[in-house]
Design an enzyme around this catalytic site. Structure first.
Site, PDB file in Angstrom:
ATOM      1  N   GLU A  50       0.853  -1.195   0.000  1.00 43.75           N
ATOM      2  CA  GLU A  50       0.000   0.000   0.000  1.00 43.75           C
ATOM      3  C   GLU A  50       0.886   1.241   0.000  1.00 43.75           C
ATOM      4  OE1 GLU A  50      -2.740   2.399   3.220  1.00 43.75           O
ATOM      5  OE2 GLU A  50      -2.872   0.208   3.245  1.00 43.75           O
ATOM      6  N   LYS A 139     -11.324  -0.965   7.240  1.00 48.73           N
ATOM      7  CA  LYS A 139      -9.984  -0.861   7.800  1.00 48.73           C
ATOM      8  C   LYS A 139     -10.145  -0.452   9.259  1.00 48.73           C
ATOM      9  CE  LYS A 139      -5.841   2.055   7.692  1.00 48.73           C
ATOM     10  NZ  LYS A 139      -5.080   3.081   6.953  1.00 48.73           N
TER      11      LYS A 139
END
Length: 224
Positions: A50, A139
């Protein structure tokens, strides 16, 4: 790990995330450091990458990582704060998009790209807001505030929700997070520290990545 039409991942957009187990959250001091850190992470077995928008030239980093590693990485963009970030990142090669919190307009823009969307939440109300937006994954951030027991408690009223805890994850507690119900975990400084990147200590990053990889593999062994 690019999704191909007709593949298992095409039927289940979370399949590449589950396969990666660990997603490295890169907050690099420079674009060059981000690219070299990715090389070091992949060498240690971590293929979930990421690239956050707090990294300089994040879109260019995504392009370079895709060119260097092709389908060998599950590549996304993090700290996505605007619709422009979302569109730019996907155009550069991002397969998933991550925002630290949930905002209706941003979530819609992220989903519009066709990428897998991870939206930040911590409390039950925030989880419900993320679900209302239609995101694929919540998340859990900052996960360090509650630990695996907090995730387990959230899974009570939200057994159908896919959670990826980020913050406070390390090789010692990775198994606990997965046992609590996480589909994968995100790891930032615990995996790829700013100090190591600044010093160019790529071998250190590879060593820590190997520890995370071994912990993830052990946690996914049959019978665990």
């Amino acid at each position: 790990m690019t999704v191909r039409p007709g593949s298992a991942a095409d039927l289940d957009p979370l399949a590449p995330l589950r396969e990666a187990v660990v997603v490295a959250v890169l907050r690099a001091p420079s674009a060059e450091a981000a690219v070299l850190a990715t090389d070091a992470l992949v060498a240690g077995g971590v293929t979930g990458i990421e690239v956050t928008y707090s990294t300089p030239d994040a879109a260019e980093v995504i392009r370079q990582v895709r060119a260097r590693h092709g389908d060998g990485v599950y590549l996304g963009a993090g700290t996505v704060l605007t619709a422009a970030h979302a569109a730019e990142a996907v155009a550069a090669g991002a397969e998933f998009l991550v925002s630290p919190g949930t905002e209706t307009g941003l979530a819609a823009a992220m989903l519009e790209t066709g990428a897998t969307v991870l939206s930040g939440a911590l409390t039950p109300s925030e989880v419900m807001a993320a679900l209302a937006c239609g995101v694929h994954v919540v998340k859990l951030f900052p996960a360090s505030l509650g630990g695996p027991s907090f995730l387990k408690a959230l899974r009570g009223p939200f057994p159908h929700v896919s959670f990826v805890p980020t913050g406070g994850v390390n090789p010692s507690n990775l198994t606990d997070w997965l046992a609590a119900g996480a589909v994968a975990v995100g790891a930032g400084g615990e995996l790829c520290s700013t100090a190591a990147m600044a010093a160019g200590d790529w071998a250190a990053i590879t060593r820590v990545a190997a520890q995370f990889t071994a912990a993830g593999q052990a946690a996914r062994e049959p019978g665990r």
